[in-house]
Design a protein around this motif. Structure first.
Motif, PDB file in Angstrom:
ATOM      1  N   ARG A 123       2.684 -10.321  16.425  1.00 36.76           N
ATOM      2  CA  ARG A 123       3.030  -9.632  17.670  1.00 36.76           C
ATOM      3  C   ARG A 123       4.510  -9.269  17.692  1.00 36.76           C
ATOM      4  O   ARG A 123       4.888  -8.206  18.200  1.00 36.76           O
ATOM      5  N   TRP A 124       5.348 -10.153  17.146  1.00 35.93           N
ATOM      6  CA  TRP A 124       6.792  -9.904  17.184  1.00 35.93           C
ATOM      7  C   TRP A 124       7.160  -8.668  16.370  1.00 35.93           C
ATOM      8  O   TRP A 124       7.904  -7.810  16.856  1.00 35.93           O
ATOM      9  N   VAL A 125       6.646  -8.537  15.166  1.00 37.76           N
ATOM     10  CA  VAL A 125       7.018  -7.369  14.352  1.00 37.76           C
ATOM     11  C   VAL A 125       6.411  -6.087  14.903  1.00 37.76           C
ATOM     12  O   VAL A 125       6.943  -4.989  14.680  1.00 37.76           O
ATOM     13  N   ALA A 126       5.287  -6.204  15.627  1.00 40.87           N
ATOM     14  CA  ALA A 126       4.637  -5.017  16.187  1.00 40.87           C
ATOM     15  C   ALA A 126       5.310  -4.512  17.456  1.00 40.87           C
ATOM     16  O   ALA A 126       5.022  -3.395  17.911  1.00 40.87           O
ATOM     17  N   ASP A 127       6.222  -5.284  18.022  1.00 40.46           N
ATOM     18  CA  ASP A 127       6.901  -4.896  19.254  1.00 40.46           C
ATOM     19  C   ASP A 127       7.892  -3.766  18.959  1.00 40.46           C
ATOM     20  O   ASP A 127       8.820  -3.948  18.164  1.00 40.46           O
ATOM     21  N   PRO A 128       7.736  -2.604  19.584  1.00 42.35           N
ATOM     22  CA  PRO A 128       8.656  -1.485  19.318  1.00 42.35           C
ATOM     23  C   PRO A 128      10.117  -1.824  19.588  1.00 42.35           C
ATOM     24  O   PRO A 128      11.019  -1.200  19.020  1.00 42.35           O
ATOM     25  N   ALA A 129      10.370  -2.832  20.422  1.00 39.33           N
ATOM     26  CA  ALA A 129      11.754  -3.220  20.713  1.00 39.33           C
ATOM     27  C   ALA A 129      12.469  -3.765  19.491  1.00 39.33           C
ATOM     28  O   ALA A 129      13.701  -3.815  19.464  1.00 39.33           O
ATOM     29  N   ALA A 155      -1.621  -3.354   8.388  1.00 36.99           N
ATOM     30  CA  ALA A 155      -0.893  -3.114   9.631  1.00 36.99           C
ATOM     31  C   ALA A 155       0.292  -4.058   9.773  1.00 36.99           C
ATOM     32  O   ALA A 155       1.360  -3.662  10.258  1.00 36.99           O
ATOM     33  N   PHE A 156       0.129  -5.299   9.336  1.00 38.16           N
ATOM     34  CA  PHE A 156       1.231  -6.257   9.417  1.00 38.16           C
ATOM     35  C   PHE A 156       2.409  -5.815   8.556  1.00 38.16           C
ATOM     36  O   PHE A 156       3.558  -5.800   9.011  1.00 38.16           O
ATOM     37  N   TYR A 157       2.149  -5.423   7.310  1.00 44.05           N
ATOM     38  CA  TYR A 157       3.259  -5.027   6.437  1.00 44.05           C
ATOM     39  C   TYR A 157       3.889  -3.711   6.890  1.00 44.05           C
ATOM     40  O   TYR A 157       5.099  -3.518   6.718  1.00 44.05           O
ATOM     41  N   ALA A 158       3.104  -2.828   7.481  1.00 46.57           N
ATOM     42  CA  ALA A 158       3.693  -1.606   8.040  1.00 46.57           C
ATOM     43  C   ALA A 158       4.635  -1.955   9.193  1.00 46.57           C
ATOM     44  O   ALA A 158       5.711  -1.353   9.337  1.00 46.57           O
ATOM     45  N   ALA A 159       4.245  -2.935  10.001  1.00 45.33           N
ATOM     46  CA  ALA A 159       5.119  -3.362  11.092  1.00 45.33           C
ATOM     47  C   ALA A 159       6.374  -4.047  10.559  1.00 45.33           C
ATOM     48  O   ALA A 159       7.473  -3.869  11.106  1.00 45.33           O
ATOM     49  N   CYS A 160       6.228  -4.826   9.473  1.00 47.82           N
ATOM     50  CA  CYS A 160       7.409  -5.429   8.834  1.00 47.82           C
ATOM     51  C   CYS A 160       8.373  -4.345   8.363  1.00 47.82           C
ATOM     52  O   CYS A 160       9.594  -4.463   8.556  1.00 47.82           O
ATOM     53  N   ARG A 161       7.855  -3.310   7.761  1.00 51.88           N
ATOM     54  CA  ARG A 161       8.704  -2.187   7.335  1.00 51.88           C
ATOM     55  C   ARG A 161       9.472  -1.614   8.512  1.00 51.88           C
ATOM     56  O   ARG A 161      10.677  -1.347   8.417  1.00 51.88           O
ATOM     57  N   ASP A 162       8.786  -1.460   9.632  1.00 56.14           N
ATOM     58  CA  ASP A 162       9.425  -0.826  10.785  1.00 56.14           C
ATOM     59  C   ASP A 162      10.512  -1.705  11.398  1.00 56.14           C
ATOM     60  O   ASP A 162      11.441  -1.185  12.037  1.00 56.14           O
ATOM     61  N   VAL A 163      10.431  -3.022  11.208  1.00 53.24           N
ATOM     62  CA  VAL A 163      11.477  -3.916  11.705  1.00 53.24           C
ATOM     63  C   VAL A 163      12.769  -3.743  10.910  1.00 53.24           C
ATOM     64  O   VAL A 163      13.866  -3.958  11.431  1.00 53.24           O
ATOM     65  N   LEU A 164      12.655  -3.316   9.666  1.00 47.23           N
ATOM     66  CA  LEU A 164      13.829  -3.197   8.798  1.00 47.23           C
ATOM     67  C   LEU A 164      14.626  -1.932   9.073  1.00 47.23           C
ATOM     68  O   LEU A 164      14.075  -0.893   9.440  1.00 47.23           O
ATOM     69  N   ASP A 165      15.917  -2.045   8.862  1.00 44.95           N
ATOM     70  CA  ASP A 165      16.817  -0.891   8.862  1.00 44.95           C
ATOM     71  C   ASP A 165      16.267   0.151   7.895  1.00 44.95           C
ATOM     72  O   ASP A 165      15.964  -0.153   6.738  1.00 44.95           O
ATOM     73  N   ILE A 189       1.437  -4.107   0.705  1.00 46.76           N
ATOM     74  CA  ILE A 189       2.887  -3.933   0.758  1.00 46.76           C
ATOM     75  C   ILE A 189       3.282  -2.584   0.169  1.00 46.76           C
ATOM     76  O   ILE A 189       4.114  -1.854   0.738  1.00 46.76           O
ATOM     77  N   ALA A 190       2.675  -2.223  -0.958  1.00 44.57           N
ATOM     78  CA  ALA A 190       2.985  -0.933  -1.590  1.00 44.57           C
ATOM     79  C   ALA A 190       2.598   0.233  -0.691  1.00 44.57           C
ATOM     80  O   ALA A 190       3.300   1.250  -0.642  1.00 44.57           O
ATOM     81  N   ALA A 191       1.490   0.104   0.027  1.00 45.86           N
ATOM     82  CA  ALA A 191       1.070   1.176   0.939  1.00 45.86           C
ATOM     83  C   ALA A 191       2.078   1.353   2.066  1.00 45.86           C
ATOM     84  O   ALA A 191       2.317   2.484   2.526  1.00 45.86           O
ATOM     85  N   ALA A 192       2.693   0.262   2.500  1.00 52.55           N
ATOM     86  CA  ALA A 192       3.655   0.330   3.602  1.00 52.55           C
ATOM     87  C   ALA A 192       5.012   0.849   3.153  1.00 52.55           C
ATOM     88  O   ALA A 192       5.639   1.658   3.846  1.00 52.55           O
ATOM     89  N   PHE A 193       5.476   0.419   1.983  1.00 49.01           N
ATOM     90  CA  PHE A 193       6.843   0.712   1.561  1.00 49.01           C
ATOM     91  C   PHE A 193       6.938   1.814   0.510  1.00 49.01           C
ATOM     92  O   PHE A 193       8.023   2.378   0.315  1.00 49.01           O
ATOM     93  N   ARG A 215      13.463  -0.423   2.072  1.00 50.65           N
ATOM     94  CA  ARG A 215      13.385   0.880   2.716  1.00 50.65           C
ATOM     95  C   ARG A 215      14.532   1.757   2.211  1.00 50.65           C
ATOM     96  O   ARG A 215      15.697   1.507   2.506  1.00 50.65           O
ATOM     97  N   ASN A 216      14.167   2.727   1.411  1.00 53.40           N
ATOM     98  CA  ASN A 216      15.121   3.750   0.964  1.00 53.40           C
ATOM     99  C   ASN A 216      16.327   3.160   0.245  1.00 53.40           C
ATOM    100  O   ASN A 216      17.466   3.551   0.495  1.00 53.40           O
TER     101      ASN A 216
END
Length: 255
Positions: A123-129, A155-165, A189-193, A215-216
């Motif tokens: 839930r924490w990584v999925a929070d847009p904040a 979905a979890f690893y995609a949310a982890c990606r979004d938490v990162l700079d 993980i590869a699908a997310a990053f 990320r990049n």
């Protein structure tokens, strides 16, 4: 996205030869701390969870915000907070693990640089904040059975990606490299990053394989990586040149 709903195991402690171990109502070791050196990283796989340092310039390696999903025995948290002196946030769902860390594993109280959150990591990584707030993300989410990561879907690893700079954020994940779920985990993980932004270290003797995803990030040449590794060893006492010899791009999927 997967979340935790089952009953949580209670944290227990054991000691042997000057090392204190955390357990979750089972013989499986969930973390360790050498009593004479509480800020050092006792377990080999925990040391390798710091391999993200190779992906960051030496002048920036300890800058920014480090987030840990899963507290364990607090080794990564103590190191980020006390040694690197980074802003550090940890998310741990089990209140007995947090209590054990405060009592037995020298986890300091929250302060201006440390925040310990009792909550569900999914839930924490999925929070847009929390989008883009972390330069470093360490993921080590095993329960008392230690069979496979508790949170491990796409979905979890995609949310982890979004938490990162988005410009150079780096994640490390602890997986069991000899487990049947390993390939599935790395493909998520590869699908997310993106496959070119994912690497793996060789498994430890116990079978822990640390995955690095970014990320990049533009990977520097060998000379620069060697310089970074030497700097990490000199400043922080971690075996970074050894990591450099064991890291590999993620293998392509089997046909």
């Amino acid at each position: 996205m997967a979340t935790r709903t089952q009953e949580l195991a209670g944290a227990t402690m054991s000691e042997h030869d000057g090392v204190r171990y955390l357990h979750l109502d089972s013989p499986w070791v969930q973390g360790a701390m050498r009593l004479a050196k509480p800020q050092s990283l006792e377990l080999e796989y925990i040391q390798r969870m710091m391999a993200w340092m190779l992906w960051r310039p030496s002048t920036e390696v300890a800058e920014g915000h480090a987030v840990q999903l899963g507290l364990g025995a607090g080794a990564l948290t103590r190191f980020s907070h006390k040694v690197l002196r980074m802003k550090t946030t940890v998310v741990e769902i089990n209140p007995t693990v947090i209590g054990a860390n405060r009592l037995w594993f020298r986890l300091p109280p929250d302060d201006s640089r440390l925040t310990v959150i009792e909550g569900d990591a999914g839930r924490w990584v999925a929070d847009p904040a929390h989008a883009g707030i972390a330069q470093v993300l360490n993921v080590d989410l095993y329960d008392h059975e230690a069979a496979a990561p508790v949170l491990d879907d796409a979905a979890f690893y995609a949310a982890c990606r979004d938490v990162l700079d988005a410009h150079g954020g780096v994640m490390t994940v602890n997986l069991f490299g000899r487990d049947a779920s390993f390939t599935k985990s790395t493909e998520h993980i590869a699908a997310a990053f993106g496959r070119r932004q994912v690497w793996s270290l060789r498994p430890t003797r116990e079978g822990n394989t640390v995955i690095v995803a970014a990320r990049n990030v533009k990977v520097p040449d060998r000379e620069e990586l060697t310089t970074r590794a030497a700097n990490i060893e000199e400043r922080y006492g971690l075996p970074a040149r050894k990591w450099l010899r064991m890291v590999r791009p993620l293998s392509p999927p089997a046909d």
